[in-house]
Design a protein around this motif. Sequence first.
Motif, PDB file in Angstrom:
ATOM      1  N   ASP A  50      -2.758 -52.476   9.796  1.00 53.41           N
ATOM      2  CA  ASP A  50      -3.472 -51.120   9.686  1.00 53.41           C
ATOM      3  C   ASP A  50      -4.794 -51.466   9.013  1.00 53.41           C
ATOM      4  O   ASP A  50      -5.662 -50.575   8.481  1.00 53.41           O
ATOM      5  CB  ASP A  50      -2.566 -49.960   9.275  1.00 53.41           C
ATOM      6  CG  ASP A  50      -2.360 -50.321   7.797  1.00 53.41           C
ATOM      7  OD1 ASP A  50      -1.940 -51.409   7.402  1.00 53.41           O
ATOM      8  OD2 ASP A  50      -1.673 -49.264   7.340  1.00 53.41           O
ATOM      9  N   TYR A 108      -8.559 -54.629  17.868  1.00 52.19           N
ATOM     10  CA  TYR A 108      -7.773 -53.524  18.608  1.00 52.19           C
ATOM     11  C   TYR A 108      -8.620 -52.675  19.486  1.00 52.19           C
ATOM     12  O   TYR A 108      -8.481 -52.524  20.623  1.00 52.19           O
ATOM     13  CB  TYR A 108      -7.275 -52.648  17.380  1.00 52.19           C
ATOM     14  CG  TYR A 108      -6.210 -53.349  16.378  1.00 52.19           C
ATOM     15  CD1 TYR A 108      -5.423 -54.498  16.899  1.00 52.19           C
ATOM     16  CD2 TYR A 108      -6.471 -52.821  15.184  1.00 52.19           C
ATOM     17  CE1 TYR A 108      -4.509 -54.860  16.021  1.00 52.19           C
ATOM     18  CE2 TYR A 108      -5.336 -53.666  14.163  1.00 52.19           C
ATOM     19  CZ  TYR A 108      -4.621 -54.520  14.797  1.00 52.19           C
ATOM     20  OH  TYR A 108      -4.068 -55.120  13.769  1.00 52.19           O
ATOM     21  N   PHE A 118      -9.599 -53.699  13.127  1.00 49.24           N
ATOM     22  CA  PHE A 118      -9.974 -52.455  13.936  1.00 49.24           C
ATOM     23  C   PHE A 118     -10.894 -52.940  15.065  1.00 49.24           C
ATOM     24  O   PHE A 118     -10.667 -52.784  16.286  1.00 49.24           O
ATOM     25  CB  PHE A 118     -10.630 -51.218  13.579  1.00 49.24           C
ATOM     26  CG  PHE A 118      -9.415 -50.589  12.600  1.00 49.24           C
ATOM     27  CD1 PHE A 118      -8.143 -50.994  12.543  1.00 49.24           C
ATOM     28  CD2 PHE A 118      -9.914 -49.083  12.292  1.00 49.24           C
ATOM     29  CE1 PHE A 118      -7.174 -50.265  11.696  1.00 49.24           C
ATOM     30  CE2 PHE A 118      -8.606 -48.320  11.657  1.00 49.24           C
ATOM     31  CZ  PHE A 118      -7.573 -49.133  11.316  1.00 49.24           C
ATOM     32  N   GLU A 159      -8.242 -52.056   8.189  1.00 46.93           N
ATOM     33  CA  GLU A 159      -9.544 -51.720   9.080  1.00 46.93           C
ATOM     34  C   GLU A 159     -10.521 -52.665   9.389  1.00 46.93           C
ATOM     35  O   GLU A 159     -11.074 -52.596  10.531  1.00 46.93           O
ATOM     36  CB  GLU A 159     -10.334 -50.492   8.426  1.00 46.93           C
ATOM     37  CG  GLU A 159      -9.536 -49.180   8.241  1.00 46.93           C
ATOM     38  CD  GLU A 159     -10.647 -48.266   7.359  1.00 46.93           C
ATOM     39  OE1 GLU A 159     -11.718 -48.415   7.293  1.00 46.93           O
ATOM     40  OE2 GLU A 159     -10.036 -47.136   7.342  1.00 46.93           O
ATOM     41  N   LEU A 190      -2.008 -47.166  12.533  1.00 52.03           N
ATOM     42  CA  LEU A 190      -2.836 -47.976  13.282  1.00 52.03           C
ATOM     43  C   LEU A 190      -2.921 -47.153  14.769  1.00 52.03           C
ATOM     44  O   LEU A 190      -4.137 -47.131  15.152  1.00 52.03           O
ATOM     45  CB  LEU A 190      -2.161 -49.283  13.803  1.00 52.03           C
ATOM     46  CG  LEU A 190      -2.977 -50.043  14.780  1.00 52.03           C
ATOM     47  CD1 LEU A 190      -4.090 -50.485  14.903  1.00 52.03           C
ATOM     48  CD2 LEU A 190      -2.073 -51.668  14.978  1.00 52.03           C
ATOM     49  N   ARG A 217       2.976 -48.317   8.946  1.00 50.30           N
ATOM     50  CA  ARG A 217       1.717 -49.127   8.966  1.00 50.30           C
ATOM     51  C   ARG A 217       1.240 -48.939  10.438  1.00 50.30           C
ATOM     52  O   ARG A 217       0.238 -48.879  10.718  1.00 50.30           O
ATOM     53  CB  ARG A 217       1.583 -50.326   8.505  1.00 50.30           C
ATOM     54  CG  ARG A 217       1.398 -50.367   7.041  1.00 50.30           C
ATOM     55  CD  ARG A 217       1.446 -51.896   6.658  1.00 50.30           C
ATOM     56  NE  ARG A 217       1.283 -51.856   5.193  1.00 50.30           N
ATOM     57  CZ  ARG A 217       0.180 -51.939   4.420  1.00 50.30           C
ATOM     58  NH1 ARG A 217      -1.178 -51.822   5.136  1.00 50.30           N
ATOM     59  NH2 ARG A 217       0.285 -52.050   3.271  1.00 50.30           N
TER      60      ARG A 217
END
Length: 328
Positions: free
Chosen positions: A182, A190, A187, A184, A224, A220
């Motif tokens: 999780d 993802y 990100f 950032e 996410l 976590r």
Amino acid sequence: TEEYPKANANVRYLHRRIWMRIWVGMPSRDIDKWSRCHVFSPACIATLHHLMYTVLWKKGENTVMVIDTHVHVFPDNIAKKAGAKLQAVAQIPCHTDLTEADTRIKLKEWGIDLGVVLPIATKPSQQRSINNWAKTVQHGGLISFGSIHPDAEDALSELDTIKEYGLYGVKLHPDYQCFFPDDEKYFPLYEKMAALGLPVAFHTGYDPVSPDVIYAPPERIRALARAIPALKVIGAHLGGHMQYDEVEKYIVGENIYIDISMAPLTCRQEQFERIIKNHGVDKVLFASDCPWTTPGMELQMLRKASLSPEETELILAGNAIKLLNYNV
């Protein structure tokens, strides 16, 4: 047999009991109770579970496809070394030799129609070689995810390669790759997976390689999934290996797929059933973590759950077919 001197006699006796169960209808719980009271090696117990539950499953009306969504295989040149190293860490038996050929044979023997290989890039330098290899295993009852190392400089562009190769998703193992899912800074990875339609499968919960730090606990994984709702997240091991109370608190009901691998070894039957029912059977995937458990164990646990035939079929294959957009 030298280490377990009673094994031969016990196997012969239990073999007779199994066939009595199949043809006469002896309750399978009698076999379970008996096997726990006698001396067996771990590998012997796993084999007996396969014989009993795979045969019993096939004897019933079930003719649906069975997809094992959590299978580990290694290239032939490193399979033996990798297996020895992983066994030393996990301290549990390995039920294949981790090669493609043996895995295909065993999955077929165990009644698995399709195995989904989940390779792991434990170093940034391994990404391309792993994905090149993963592309080659997609035949004869196996399909594969790819892998990236989230700290690799070219991780973002490697996702394009995974998609181009026709691989079915991305496998990440936070404990081996030493990252918190999780965070950032990951990100963008993802978001690109979501844009490419690539599901991401995480090892979640405890792992013996990192006993003091749990990198991907249920809390976590939920963080996410909530941060990037378009991402198709798969939490292996019911969403938190050996953290099932936390799974019920943080994972159940969320927009997260969970697989049932390893559950027979560490989760109580009643809690297992409660988790999959409350979470929603449409977000549960059949899986074994082969070769560390064998599919017969998970089949047994699933068969004991009070699910309808339709719900069971979704878990065995239907959900995976839809999630992976697999052309049967």
